[in-house]
Design an enzyme around this catalytic site. Structure first.
Site, PDB file in Angstrom:
ATOM      1  N   ASP A 264       0.854  -1.185   0.000  1.00 12.36           N
ATOM      2  CA  ASP A 264       0.000   0.000   0.000  1.00 12.36           C
ATOM      3  C   ASP A 264       0.896   1.243   0.000  1.00 12.36           C
ATOM      4  OD1 ASP A 264       0.946   0.232   2.546  1.00 12.36           O
ATOM      5  OD2 ASP A 264      -0.995   0.067   3.529  1.00 12.36           O
TER       6      ASP A 264
ATOM      7  N   HIS B 258      -6.679 -21.895   9.052  1.00 16.67           N
ATOM      8  CA  HIS B 258      -7.978 -22.323   8.516  1.00 16.67           C
ATOM      9  C   HIS B 258      -8.726 -21.154   7.863  1.00 16.67           C
ATOM     10  CE1 HIS B 258     -12.070 -23.758   8.218  1.00 16.67           C
ATOM     11  NE2 HIS B 258     -12.411 -22.638   8.851  1.00 16.67           N
TER      12      HIS B 258
ATOM     13  N   CYS C 131     -13.837 -28.290   4.733  1.00 16.55           N
ATOM     14  CA  CYS C 131     -12.564 -27.611   4.475  1.00 16.55           C
ATOM     15  C   CYS C 131     -11.450 -28.630   4.249  1.00 16.55           C
ATOM     16  CB  CYS C 131     -12.208 -26.703   5.648  1.00 16.55           C
ATOM     17  SG  CYS C 131     -10.673 -25.793   5.420  1.00 16.55           S
TER      18      CYS C 131
ATOM     19  N   CYS D 200      -8.222 -28.619   9.670  1.00 19.82           N
ATOM     20  CA  CYS D 200      -9.470 -29.383   9.665  1.00 19.82           C
ATOM     21  C   CYS D 200      -9.205 -30.871   9.495  1.00 19.82           C
ATOM     22  CB  CYS D 200     -10.407 -28.845   8.579  1.00 19.82           C
ATOM     23  SG  CYS D 200     -11.058 -27.217   9.017  1.00 19.82           S
TER      24      CYS D 200
ATOM     25  N   ASP E  69      -8.362  -7.366  -0.323  1.00 17.43           N
ATOM     26  CA  ASP E  69      -7.514  -7.650   0.840  1.00 17.43           C
ATOM     27  C   ASP E  69      -8.362  -7.395   2.060  1.00 17.43           C
ATOM     28  OD1 ASP E  69      -7.253  -4.555   0.577  1.00 17.43           O
ATOM     29  OD2 ASP E  69      -6.470  -5.020   2.555  1.00 17.43           O
TER      30      ASP E  69
ATOM     31  N   CYS F  31      -8.186 -27.892   4.649  1.00 18.29           N
ATOM     32  CA  CYS F  31      -6.920 -27.428   5.242  1.00 18.29           C
ATOM     33  C   CYS F  31      -6.380 -28.459   6.235  1.00 18.29           C
ATOM     34  CB  CYS F  31      -7.086 -26.051   5.887  1.00 18.29           C
ATOM     35  SG  CYS F  31      -7.668 -26.065   7.595  1.00 18.29           S
TER      36      CYS F  31
HETATM   37 ZN   LIG Z   1      -9.928 -25.723   7.591  1.00 19.76          ZN
END
Ligand SMILES: [Zn+2]
Length: 385
Positions: A91, A336, A305, A310, A267, A307
């Site tokens: 930025d 996550h 999910c 998870c 963002d 990830c």
């Molecule tokens: Zn997750």
């Protein structure tokens, strides 16, 4: 930088595209996790890679104050410094100068302010902002602007928009002198919530010419219908062949609406800030992992999910980490949450490509809403974003 936007389908202004930055392809619409001080809070660069992030945002103001752009330049630039092989957008520093620092004076040439860290006095100009971003080795630099707050009287919004336009021209000139052709510079549309001022701002920026355009001064407290009106105005005012970046937005349901209105880049600090408060984002809404109901729940945060958290951790364990104040709790929930935002973007792109975005947007929005309120808006110290 190259940007190739694909055709829009009739039912939405949303579009997919490919942003090519320094040899890296980023599929849009894309979400940029916020790495305020060369760190997406609690996450390593390999965590970010695993989550599917391709571009992160870093803050010029914070890195200028500590460790200083020359230190980062001597250490090989920000990519090497933070061990990040993806792209980096920086930025301009304007937002933090106006929101964090003790402001001394806004002068035609720039802004005099005192550091929020030690009270030392600094003078930021459009030229200095370009020099700092160049020293950091940013892939996308932002023109130095004044982020108009909400509400803001028309006369004041006009003054700030005109100064932002003049500073955009000076940013462009200094960027051109420094550039080796590798990095891109984006201009920032301001004008508060006054449609004609925003159109005038966009027209002035387009006449200067930028590789991309950001919609600034939104998500600063204005009512949602007003925000979407301003985004639609920006969509109409800006050239089709350039990427549009909606700064600081936001909740997953807001990203769905902004994509629908033609925005390509986003963002937001929410996935990591929320995680530090125990707020878990899923595509079916958000909840607090600190709630008693999770105390003996062996299930994952989100069964949908993919990830690592998870796959391996139970809600009961994660709640326990928050109960006893272990820093691993915020870290795992951050991992996550960032993955959830990036999964949302993957699903958005697939729905756009397959011509079913409008139905996807409505269905996902309905699933996301009707749950607990978001994480507290009050920033911690130091503030992100
Ligand atoms: Zn997750």
């Amino acid at each position: 930088m190259q940007f190739r936007a694909r055709e829009r389908s009739p039912s939405t202004r949303g579009r997919t595209g490919t942003l090519r930055l320094a040899g890296r392809d980023i599929e849009t619409p894309a979400f940029m996790p916020v790495g305020t001080r060369a760190s997406v809070k609690t996450l390593s660069s390999w965590d970010l890679e695993e989550s599917g992030a391709r571009i992160v945002l870093a803050n010029t103001y914070h890195l200028y104050l500590r460790p200083g752009q020359e230190t980062i330049r001597r250490l090989g630039g920000l990519h090497r410094f933070m061990d990040w092989s993806g792209a980096i957008l920086t930025d301009s520093g304007g937002y933090q100068v106006f929101s964090l620092a003790e402001l001394r004076a806004v002068l035609p040439d720039g802004v005099r302010f005192r550091s929020h860290l030690d009270g030392s006095e600094h003078f930021f100009t459009p030229e200095l902002s370009m020099e700092v971003q160049h020293a950091l080795g940013s892939d996308v630099a932002m023109a130095f602007d004044i982020c108009t707050p909400y509400p803001c009287a028309r006369d004041e919004a006009r003054r700030q928009m005109e100064r932002t336009s003049a500073w955009a021209e000076r940013s462009r000139a200094r960027f051109r002198e420094l550039s080796d052709g590798r990095a891109a510079l984006f201009g920032i549309v301001q004008g508060g919530v006054h449609p004609d001022l925003r159109s005038e701002s966009a027209a002035r920026l387009v006449s200067i010419g930028f590789e991309g355009y950001a919609l600034g001064g939104l998500a600063v407290g204005e009512p949602a219908p007003v925000r979407w009106e301003m985004v639609e105005r920006g969509d109409a005012d800006l050239p089709e062949e350039r990427p549009r970046y909606l700064m600081g937005v936001g909740q997953p349901e807001d990203i769905l609406e902004a994509v629908h209105r033609g925005c390509d880049l986003f963002d937001c600090v929410l996935p990591t800030r929320g995680a530090r408060h125990g707020t878990v984002y899923t595509l079916a809404g958000r909840f607090s992992i600190k709630a008693r109901i999770h105390a003996e729940d062996p299930g994952p945060l989100d069964p949908d999910c993919d990830c690592r958290v998870c796959g391996r951790c139970s809600r009961a364990y994660l709640r326990h980490l928050f109960q006893v104040g272990e820093p691993l709790g915020p870290r795992l929930v951050s991992h996550h949450n960032v993955r959830t935002y990036l999964r949302l973007m993957e699903k958005i792109r697939a729905a756009l490509r397959e011509g079913r975005y409008d139905a996807f947007r409505r269905r996902t929005r309905d699933a996301l809403l009707g749950t607990e309120p978001p994480a507290p808006a009050a920033p911690e110290t130091p503030k992100e974003g």
